[in-house]
Motif scaffolding. Sequence first.
Motif, PDB file in Angstrom:
ATOM      1  N   GLU A 159       1.118  -0.787  -0.141  1.00  0.00           N
ATOM      2  CA  GLU A 159      -0.105  -0.186  -0.640  1.00  0.00           C
ATOM      3  C   GLU A 159       1.183   1.170   0.298  1.00  0.00           C
ATOM      4  N   GLN A 160       0.382   2.277  -1.017  1.00  0.00           N
ATOM      5  CA  GLN A 160       1.346   3.310  -0.734  1.00  0.00           C
ATOM      6  C   GLN A 160       0.143   5.016  -0.462  1.00  0.00           C
ATOM      7  N   PRO A 161       0.910   5.579  -0.175  1.00  0.00           N
ATOM      8  CA  PRO A 161       0.085   7.143  -0.265  1.00  0.00           C
ATOM      9  C   PRO A 161      -0.104   7.376  -2.181  1.00  0.00           C
ATOM     10  N   SER A 249      -5.164   6.155  -0.514  1.00  0.00           N
ATOM     11  CA  SER A 249      -4.000   5.294  -1.064  1.00  0.00           C
ATOM     12  C   SER A 249      -4.093   4.196  -2.089  1.00  0.00           C
ATOM     13  N   LEU A 250      -3.127   3.983  -2.561  1.00  0.00           N
ATOM     14  CA  LEU A 250      -2.655   3.122  -3.391  1.00  0.00           C
ATOM     15  C   LEU A 250      -3.037   1.190  -3.382  1.00  0.00           C
ATOM     16  N   LYS A 251      -3.658   0.448  -3.293  1.00  0.00           N
ATOM     17  CA  LYS A 251      -3.547  -1.368  -3.241  1.00  0.00           C
ATOM     18  C   LYS A 251      -3.195  -1.920  -4.278  1.00  0.00           C
ATOM     19  N   VAL A 252      -1.918  -2.852  -4.158  1.00  0.00           N
ATOM     20  CA  VAL A 252      -2.070  -4.327  -4.840  1.00  0.00           C
ATOM     21  C   VAL A 252      -2.712  -5.191  -4.476  1.00  0.00           C
ATOM     22  N   TYR A 253      -3.344  -6.029  -5.007  1.00  0.00           N
ATOM     23  CA  TYR A 253      -4.284  -7.015  -4.447  1.00  0.00           C
ATOM     24  C   TYR A 253      -3.698  -7.783  -5.201  1.00  0.00           C
ATOM     25  N   LEU A 254      -3.557  -8.659  -4.169  1.00  0.00           N
ATOM     26  CA  LEU A 254      -3.405 -10.684  -5.075  1.00  0.00           C
ATOM     27  C   LEU A 254      -4.102 -11.770  -4.428  1.00  0.00           C
ATOM     28  N   HIS A 255      -4.803 -12.650  -5.694  1.00  0.00           N
ATOM     29  CA  HIS A 255      -6.070 -12.939  -5.623  1.00  0.00           C
ATOM     30  C   HIS A 255      -5.871 -14.231  -5.827  1.00  0.00           C
ATOM     31  N   THR A 256      -6.102 -14.932  -5.248  1.00  0.00           N
ATOM     32  CA  THR A 256      -6.004 -16.587  -5.427  1.00  0.00           C
ATOM     33  C   THR A 256      -7.222 -17.509  -4.721  1.00  0.00           C
ATOM     34  N   MET A 257      -7.959 -18.397  -5.167  1.00  0.00           N
ATOM     35  CA  MET A 257      -9.098 -19.446  -5.152  1.00  0.00           C
ATOM     36  C   MET A 257      -8.346 -19.708  -4.653  1.00  0.00           C
ATOM     37  N   ILE A 263      -0.309 -29.636  -7.423  1.00  0.00           N
ATOM     38  CA  ILE A 263       0.690 -29.804  -7.452  1.00  0.00           C
ATOM     39  C   ILE A 263       1.672 -28.337  -6.714  1.00  0.00           C
ATOM     40  N   GLY A 264       2.561 -27.633  -6.416  1.00  0.00           N
ATOM     41  CA  GLY A 264       3.158 -26.620  -6.081  1.00  0.00           C
ATOM     42  C   GLY A 264       2.893 -24.894  -5.986  1.00  0.00           C
ATOM     43  N   LEU A 265       1.777 -24.860  -6.383  1.00  0.00           N
ATOM     44  CA  LEU A 265       1.217 -23.720  -6.095  1.00  0.00           C
ATOM     45  C   LEU A 265       0.650 -23.080  -5.035  1.00  0.00           C
ATOM     46  N   ALA A 266       0.616 -23.894  -4.434  1.00  0.00           N
ATOM     47  CA  ALA A 266       0.208 -23.353  -2.856  1.00  0.00           C
ATOM     48  C   ALA A 266       1.686 -22.755  -2.223  1.00  0.00           C
ATOM     49  N   ASP A 267       2.653 -23.432  -2.637  1.00  0.00           N
ATOM     50  CA  ASP A 267       4.275 -22.912  -2.132  1.00  0.00           C
ATOM     51  C   ASP A 267       4.024 -21.263  -2.766  1.00  0.00           C
ATOM     52  N   ILE A 268       3.740 -21.864  -4.064  1.00  0.00           N
ATOM     53  CA  ILE A 268       3.794 -19.997  -4.816  1.00  0.00           C
ATOM     54  C   ILE A 268       2.915 -18.868  -4.451  1.00  0.00           C
ATOM     55  N   ILE A 269       2.150 -19.027  -3.903  1.00  0.00           N
ATOM     56  CA  ILE A 269       1.515 -18.307  -3.328  1.00  0.00           C
ATOM     57  C   ILE A 269       1.861 -17.368  -2.139  1.00  0.00           C
ATOM     58  N   THR A 270       2.400 -18.675  -1.601  1.00  0.00           N
ATOM     59  CA  THR A 270       3.196 -18.210  -0.143  1.00  0.00           C
ATOM     60  C   THR A 270       4.341 -17.336  -0.239  1.00  0.00           C
ATOM     61  N   SER A 271       4.793 -17.591  -1.465  1.00  0.00           N
ATOM     62  CA  SER A 271       6.071 -17.178  -1.946  1.00  0.00           C
ATOM     63  C   SER A 271       5.990 -15.331  -2.615  1.00  0.00           C
ATOM     64  N   VAL A 272       5.076 -15.536  -3.307  1.00  0.00           N
ATOM     65  CA  VAL A 272       4.737 -13.795  -3.892  1.00  0.00           C
ATOM     66  C   VAL A 272       3.809 -13.639  -2.913  1.00  0.00           C
ATOM     67  N   SER A 273       3.762 -13.920  -1.785  1.00  0.00           N
ATOM     68  CA  SER A 273       2.581 -12.770  -1.019  1.00  0.00           C
ATOM     69  C   SER A 273       3.442 -12.365  -0.228  1.00  0.00           C
ATOM     70  N   SER A 274       4.871 -12.784  -0.246  1.00  0.00           N
ATOM     71  CA  SER A 274       5.329 -12.192   1.117  1.00  0.00           C
ATOM     72  C   SER A 274       6.798 -11.396   0.156  1.00  0.00           C
ATOM     73  N   ILE A 275       6.828 -11.273  -1.090  1.00  0.00           N
ATOM     74  CA  ILE A 275       7.622 -10.425  -1.929  1.00  0.00           C
ATOM     75  C   ILE A 275       7.527  -8.511  -1.454  1.00  0.00           C
ATOM     76  N   ALA A 276       8.163  -7.943  -0.659  1.00  0.00           N
ATOM     77  CA  ALA A 276       8.222  -6.151  -0.439  1.00  0.00           C
ATOM     78  C   ALA A 276       8.359  -5.636  -1.933  1.00  0.00           C
ATOM     79  N   PRO A 277       7.911  -5.044  -1.557  1.00  0.00           N
ATOM     80  CA  PRO A 277       7.272  -3.581  -2.824  1.00  0.00           C
ATOM     81  C   PRO A 277       8.957  -3.196  -3.097  1.00  0.00           C
ATOM     82  N   LYS A 278       9.480  -2.628  -4.406  1.00  0.00           N
ATOM     83  CA  LYS A 278      10.383  -2.249  -4.543  1.00  0.00           C
ATOM     84  C   LYS A 278      10.668  -0.812  -4.833  1.00  0.00           C
TER      85      LYS A 278
END
Length: 278
Positions: A159-161, A249-257, A263-278
């Motif tokens: 989230e960014q002002p 503010s500006l928000k960027v959301y990640l949406h998943t089912m 197989i493996g998709l849950a790990d990807i979702i968890t990993s992407v969810s942790s990315i900090a904004p650059k």
Amino acid sequence: MDIRFLTTFIEVTKTRHFGKAAENLYLTQSAVSARIKLLEEYFHTTLFIRQRNSIQLTQSGEKLLPFARQLCATLNDAKQELQVQSSEYAVCGATQLASDLFLPQTLTHLHKHFPDFSVKADILTLDALSRQLHERVTDLAFSTEPLKSEDVNSVILFEQPLGLYRVGEPSSQINAEEFVAIDWGAKARDWLLTAYPQLRDAKLRTNSLSLALNNLCTEGGIAVLPVNVESQLRDRAPLTLIEPIDDVSLKVYLHTMKQIRRIGLADIITSVSSIAPK
């Protein structure tokens, strides 16, 4: 024939209402009506009796229904089986602004941490993004607006002002001839029109942040921008904050089912969810 015509037919049969079917399928009512019309033209028959407060199946519709259900179930089974056999892929979808703000670093993160996965990325409208997510065509969906669905998990990635900025040489004038309008949503638009009603018009309107920034750096002008783009622009053109936008503010959301089947998709979702904004 598109299999989605049959899924639309099944949904209208279930809801007995074109509007409710459209809402459940994340389509417009006119799109649902068009699909049913094309289906009727394909089979050369009428499938529904349309009355003012009721939609009933014709005899032809009754005969088609079990076949439609069987075909859809068979194709869904085939799709899931193929996905299990070739599970090393991930499909990312994003609206234009979310793509500009977050998709590049997401792709870099996936290539670095999941090198065995093939990644596909698409730019979509919010409606198309929601529809493809529910149809499981898209695995990870990014947007600057929330999605309302009981079947979807949504998290705010960052989230960014926002603030009103001038790019280029300083000036006390604020007018529409130099305004670049970026679609940050209703709250930002309402604030802007209240504080600066002269900016009802603009020299450029776009939902692309990268296009807006390129135009601003080339021609100069004023625009509502997130504060984290200051560092990107200061090396390209002079930048002046005219006024911060309070409580917006500006928000960027990640949406998943919620139900993850591959197989493996849950790990990807968890990993992407942790990315900090650059």
